[in-house]
Scaffold this active site. Structure first.
Site, PDB file in Angstrom:
ATOM      1  CE  LYS A   1      39.570  43.650  44.366  1.00 52.22           C
ATOM      2  NZ  LYS A   1      39.895  45.030  44.627  1.00 52.22           N
TER       3      LYS A   1
ATOM      4  CD  GLN B   1      39.251  47.074  47.524  1.00 47.90           C
ATOM      5  OE1 GLN B   1      40.076  46.450  46.979  1.00 47.90           O
ATOM      6  NE2 GLN B   1      38.305  47.804  46.732  1.00 47.90           N
TER       7      GLN B   1
ATOM      8  CG  ASP C   1      44.574  48.139  42.096  1.00 47.09           C
ATOM      9  OD1 ASP C   1      43.515  47.674  41.567  1.00 47.09           O
ATOM     10  OD2 ASP C   1      44.673  48.647  43.125  1.00 47.09           O
TER      11      ASP C   1
HETATM   12  N1  GUN Z   1      38.112  50.179  44.813  1.00 46.00           N
HETATM   13  C1  GUN Z   1      37.278  50.103  43.656  1.00 46.00           C
HETATM   14  N2  GUN Z   1      37.763  49.620  42.567  1.00 46.00           N
HETATM   15  C2  GUN Z   1      39.106  49.394  42.920  1.00 46.00           C
HETATM   16  C3  GUN Z   1      40.248  48.642  42.319  1.00 46.00           C
HETATM   17  O1  GUN Z   1      39.958  48.350  41.044  1.00 46.00           O
HETATM   18  N3  GUN Z   1      41.140  48.758  42.803  1.00 46.00           N
HETATM   19  C4  GUN Z   1      41.447  49.225  44.165  1.00 46.00           C
HETATM   20  N4  GUN Z   1      42.555  49.060  44.863  1.00 46.00           N
HETATM   21  N5  GUN Z   1      40.549  49.651  44.892  1.00 46.00           N
HETATM   22  C5  GUN Z   1      39.421  49.705  44.291  1.00 46.00           C
END
Ligand code: GUN
Length: 297
Positions: free
Chosen positions: A57, A101, A124
């Site tokens: 990311k 995350q 998100d």
């Molecule tokens: N863990 C797995 N997928 C995601 C996501 O799309 N966002 C976040 N913050 N954590 C994740």
């Protein structure tokens, strides 16, 4: 003369590259107006898969010209410490996107943490205000994976209005927001899950199947209507003999001859998730220009 076989493979890498190109142009335009979009990613603990996701990311943000910052906190970080960091980032006008995350360590309440993020910085789309807005059909920050799936479907099928979509899985991250986005696009939507009766029969009625359950190769040709379009969100690591590899929730080889189009794993939905995170960061920066007062202080 033979007509060429239609291209069935939905190329997520190419679609993601187009989204990233759009984002880069818009980031440059925003910087010309004196705004430098910025994303902060928080990782608590050392889960190896999460470390890879977070790194990707941050790297993708840098590629787009988005300033990015990573906070890596030890696994025993208290909830109060994490909430305090989120509070600081909410108050910092130079930070436009905040992503925590998931999953978080068990001693931390995920809902409390997600609710602490300013909804305008919630790249998100997991804050209840954004979840509620999406279910009302409003234009809000929307979860990245379902948003990416929608783009793939629209690229492949055009107008989705009136199509019957079956979403397999009811998670907050994919299944539920996916259903809301399909409804917003005027589909008839069925959500099926582990307790559904007649899973296979319901799936066989679908023009669109979105599989997001985390069960390797659950869906095979027998589950699919001829000409269905299949979006496979699953990323499952399996071991075959000596080798380990990634497979989706759909048995790709079995499904391919029957479908109109299908995403591969890897190279389908995966690249779209990060591309839409970049797009959301840009949207968040724009939203904050329109409403410069932080909505949470
Ligand atoms: N863990 C797995 N997928 C995601 C996501 O799309 N966002 C976040 N913050 N954590 C994740």
């Amino acid at each position: 003369m033979n007509t060429p076989a239609p291209i069935k493979l939905i190329d997520g890498k190419a679609a993601a590259a187009r989204v990233i190109a759009e984002v880069k142009t818009q980031v440059a335009a925003m910087k010309n107006q004196g705004i430098a979009p910025a994303l902060t990613v928080i990782l608590v603990g050392q889960d190896p898969a999460s470390q890879v996701y977070v790194r990707n990311k941050v790297l993708r943000a840098e590629e787009c010209g988005i300033r990015s910052e990573e906070h890596r906190l030890p696994a025993d970080t208290s909830e109060a410490t994490l909430l305090a960091l989120i509070g600081e980032l909410n108050a910092d006008a130079s930070v436009h996107g905040i992503l925590v995350q998931l999953p978080l360590p068990a001693h931390i309440d995920e809902t409390r943490v997600l609710q602490a993020i300013d909804p305008l910085k919630d790249v998100d789309g997991f804050h209840a205000e954004n979840v509620g807005g999406l279910s009302q059909g409003r234009d809000v920050l929307t979860p990245c994976t379902p948003a990416g799936c929608m783009r793939l479907l629209e690229d492949s099928m055009g107008d989705l209005s009136g199509k019957h979509a079956v979403v397999i899985g009811r998670s907050n991250i994919v299944g539920k927001p996916m259903a809301a986005l399909l409804l917003k696009a005027h589909c008839t939507v069925t959500v099926v899950h582990s307790r559904s009766a007649n899973l296979k029969e319901l799936c066989r009625q679908a023009d669109i199947v979105v599989a997001a359950v985390g069960r390797p190769r659950l869906v095979d040709a027998d589950w699919l209507k001829p000409g269905a379009v299949v979006i496979d969100v699953g990323i499952n690591r399996i071991t075959e003999g000596e080798r380990s590899r990634l497979v989706g929730d759909v048995d790709f080889d079995s499904a391919l001859p029957k479908v109109a189009a299908i995403t591969p794993v890897p190279g389908g939905v995966g690249p779209m998730t990060i591309a839409f995170l970049m797009k959301n960061t840009l949207t968040a920066a724009r939203l904050q220009q329109e409403a410069p007062c932080p909505s949470i202080s």
